[in-house]
Design an enzyme around this catalytic site. Structure first.
Site, short mmCIF file in Angstrom:
data_model
loop_
_atom_site.label_atom_id
_atom_site.label_comp_id
_atom_site.label_asym_id
_atom_site.label_seq_id
_atom_site.Cartn_x
_atom_site.Cartn_y
_atom_site.Cartn_z
N ILE A 1 12.91 26.33 43.00
CA ILE A 1 12.25 26.44 41.69
C ILE A 1 12.61 25.26 40.79
O ILE A 1 11.78 24.81 39.99
CB ILE A 1 12.54 27.80 41.01
CG1 ILE A 1 11.52 28.06 39.91
CG2 ILE A 1 13.96 27.89 40.49
CD1 ILE A 1 10.09 28.10 40.35
N SER B 1 24.91 20.35 41.54
CA SER B 1 24.32 20.71 42.82
C SER B 1 25.33 20.47 43.92
O SER B 1 25.94 19.41 43.99
CB SER B 1 23.07 19.85 43.05
OG SER B 1 22.62 20.00 44.38
N ARG B 2 25.46 21.47 44.78
CA ARG B 2 26.38 21.31 45.91
C ARG B 2 25.72 20.53 47.02
O ARG B 2 26.35 20.09 47.96
CB ARG B 2 26.83 22.69 46.40
CG ARG B 2 27.51 23.51 45.31
CD ARG B 2 27.33 24.99 45.51
NE ARG B 2 25.98 25.31 45.94
CZ ARG B 2 25.67 26.39 46.62
NH1 ARG B 2 26.59 27.27 46.92
NH2 ARG B 2 24.42 26.61 46.96
N LYS C 1 14.65 33.83 35.90
CA LYS C 1 14.49 35.26 36.09
C LYS C 1 14.94 35.64 37.50
O LYS C 1 14.84 34.79 38.38
CB LYS C 1 13.04 35.72 35.85
CG LYS C 1 11.96 34.95 36.59
CD LYS C 1 11.78 34.97 38.07
CE LYS C 1 11.83 36.21 38.88
NZ LYS C 1 11.48 35.94 40.32
N ASP D 1 11.92 40.70 43.48
CA ASP D 1 12.04 39.32 42.99
C ASP D 1 10.67 38.83 42.50
O ASP D 1 10.56 38.38 41.35
CB ASP D 1 12.63 38.39 44.06
CG ASP D 1 12.67 36.95 43.58
OD1 ASP D 1 13.53 36.64 42.74
OD2 ASP D 1 11.81 36.16 44.00
P1 NAP Z 1 16.90 28.74 46.24
O1 NAP Z 1 16.07 27.51 46.44
O2 NAP Z 1 17.24 29.55 47.42
O3 NAP Z 1 18.30 28.39 45.53
C1 NAP Z 1 18.38 27.65 44.36
C2 NAP Z 1 19.63 26.79 44.36
O4 NAP Z 1 20.72 27.50 43.79
C3 NAP Z 1 20.17 26.36 45.72
O5 NAP Z 1 19.40 25.32 46.24
C4 NAP Z 1 21.56 25.94 45.33
O6 NAP Z 1 21.49 24.66 44.71
C5 NAP Z 1 21.95 26.94 44.26
N1 NAP Z 1 22.77 28.03 44.78
C6 NAP Z 1 22.49 28.86 45.81
N2 NAP Z 1 23.50 29.73 46.00
C7 NAP Z 1 24.46 29.42 45.07
C8 NAP Z 1 25.73 29.93 44.79
N3 NAP Z 1 26.25 30.95 45.49
N4 NAP Z 1 26.42 29.37 43.78
C9 NAP Z 1 25.92 28.33 43.06
N5 NAP Z 1 24.71 27.80 43.32
C10 NAP Z 1 23.99 28.33 44.30
O7 NAP Z 1 16.23 29.70 45.18
P2 NAP Z 1 14.97 29.50 44.24
O8 NAP Z 1 13.75 29.90 44.95
O9 NAP Z 1 15.01 28.16 43.61
O10 NAP Z 1 15.26 30.67 43.18
C11 NAP Z 1 16.28 30.56 42.21
C12 NAP Z 1 15.95 31.50 41.06
O11 NAP Z 1 14.65 31.13 40.55
C13 NAP Z 1 15.84 32.97 41.47
O12 NAP Z 1 16.38 33.78 40.48
C14 NAP Z 1 14.33 33.20 41.61
O13 NAP Z 1 13.95 34.54 41.33
C15 NAP Z 1 13.80 32.26 40.54
N6 NAP Z 1 12.42 31.84 40.79
C16 NAP Z 1 12.05 31.35 42.02
C17 NAP Z 1 10.72 31.02 42.24
C18 NAP Z 1 10.24 30.46 43.57
O14 NAP Z 1 9.03 30.25 43.72
N7 NAP Z 1 11.10 30.18 44.52
C19 NAP Z 1 9.78 31.19 41.22
C20 NAP Z 1 10.21 31.62 39.98
C21 NAP Z 1 11.53 31.95 39.78
P3 NAP Z 1 22.44 23.43 45.07
O15 NAP Z 1 22.30 23.20 46.54
O16 NAP Z 1 21.84 22.36 44.22
O17 NAP Z 1 23.84 23.82 44.66
#
Ligand code: NAP
Length: 308
Positions: free
Chosen positions: A14, A36-37, A90, A168
């Site tokens: 996201i 970012s890790r 969110k 989600d």
């Molecule tokens: P994602 O790509 O799986 O993870 C987001 C990033 O968070 C990972 O790339 C990592 O970044 C970091 N992260 C993961 N686990 C972590 C941990 N234990 N501690 C610290 N950092 C951690 O997820 P996403 O789809 O972007 O979703 C993230 C949030 O956005 C969720 O709450 C989701 O509901 C919301 N969201 C997602 C979407 C969508 O389309 N995917 C849409 C709207 C809202 P680094 O590698 O940079 O550390």
């Protein structure tokens, strides 16, 4: 005017799809660093944890937390205690009470806390809210059906406790519902379907009651292949309003309505800047409360295991 320096924490799907372009398109914000890790963004200073960022970059006043909900609370506490305006993706937390604690902490520290609901910034949502504000609603049908394999490939956290599973995406529908309905509703019945190898549900069937016999039915499904469905249909004594495409489009009695062009994430960052400027917070837990109710009241069914 000097731009607010902001850092993104958690550079995943996201952040790359929406947050980075939205900040780039906002004259009042500047992406000044990332945490970012896995590497961050080319040309932007990166830290591997929030402690490093806080120690090195006192010039950054706002942090946008884009990691999954389970680790977010601990990071949000550090952000707020450091006096940073804090924006939460969110759902705002893995529990309702942790969000309440963050709200109190932000108030005590005098910083802005913005618990975002991006779907509320979809183009037709304000118009739907306006049209419904003085109408008598009889029934609402929510159909939120998508293919988890297409939208969440490899995301283990959504299947782990606190990751919400089908809620989600479903919470996006609930964030629109709570925005456009003029009166509150409460959950009366729910069935949650859990794959036998997962901790979160893959489908949910919810029923709510509103005032004067008004009802809401919501069907969340994560196994829909082919066309994807993100629709909310509202029946009123004056006819039917229908939101489609996640709130981007609207019809009234089948007639397409013109709505102003709007981007969800540009809208969120515009609002964040406004909240910072006016010294306010915006924390509405009502969509999360409905999800918590579903986990409390819902009957659980075990269904076939899910494999990607
Ligand atoms: P994602 O790509 O799986 O993870 C987001 C990033 O968070 C990972 O790339 C990592 O970044 C970091 N992260 C993961 N686990 C972590 C941990 N234990 N501690 C610290 N950092 C951690 O997820 P996403 O789809 O972007 O979703 C993230 C949030 O956005 C969720 O709450 C989701 O509901 C919301 N969201 C997602 C979407 C969508 O389309 N995917 C849409 C709207 C809202 P680094 O590698 O940079 O550390």
């Amino acid at each position: 005017m000097t731009a607010t320096k902001i850092a993104i924490l958690g550079v995943g799907k996201i952040a790359r799809d929406q947050h980075i372009p939205a900040i780039a398109g906002n004259d009042t914000m500047e992406l000044a660093a990332t945490v970012s890790r896995s590497g961050g963004v080319d040309g932007v200073e990166n830290f591997t944890d929030i402690a490093g960022l806080l120690a090195a970059r006192a010039d950054i006043s706002a942090l946008s937390l884009c990691m999954p909900p389970q680790p977010r609370y601990e990071i949000a506490v550090k952000s707020i205690i450091a006096g940073k305006h804090t924006m939460l993706e969110k759902p705002p937390g893995a529990t309702v009470s942790e969000v309440r604690k963050l709200e109190h902490l932000a108030k005590a520290k005098g910083v802005t806390l913005f618990a975002t609901w991006h779907s509320r910034y979809a183009a037709a949502v304000p118009a739907a809210r306006g049209w419904l504000s003085d109408r008598q609603i009889t029934h609402v049908q929510i159909d939120w059906k998508e293919d988890v394999r297409r939208w969440h490939p490899g995301q283990e956290w959504i299947w782990q406790a606190g990751g919400l599973g089908v809620f989600d995406p479903g919470i996006n529908a609930l964030s629109i519902m709570t925005e456009i309905l003029p009166n509150p509703v409460h959950l009366t019945d729910a069935v949650l379907k859990f794959p036998e190898n997962r901790e979160t549900p893959i489908a949910a069937d919810l029923h709510f009651a509103g005032p004067a016999g008004m009802t809401v039915a919501a069907d969340f499904d994560w196994l829909q292949e082919g066309p994807q469905t993100w629709n909310i249909t509202v029946e009123t004594t004056d006819g039917q309003l229908k939101l489609t495409d996640g709130g981007a489009k609207m019809t009234i009695n089948g007639q397409p309505q013109q709505v102003p062009e709007a981007g969800e994430y540009p809208g969120l960052y515009h609002r964040f800047a406004e909240l910072i400027e006016t010294g306010q917070s915006d924390v509405d837990v009502s969509p999360l409360l409905h999800v918590a109710d579903a986990f409390m009241l819902g009957r659980r069914e075990t269904v076939a295991p899910f494999h990607e």
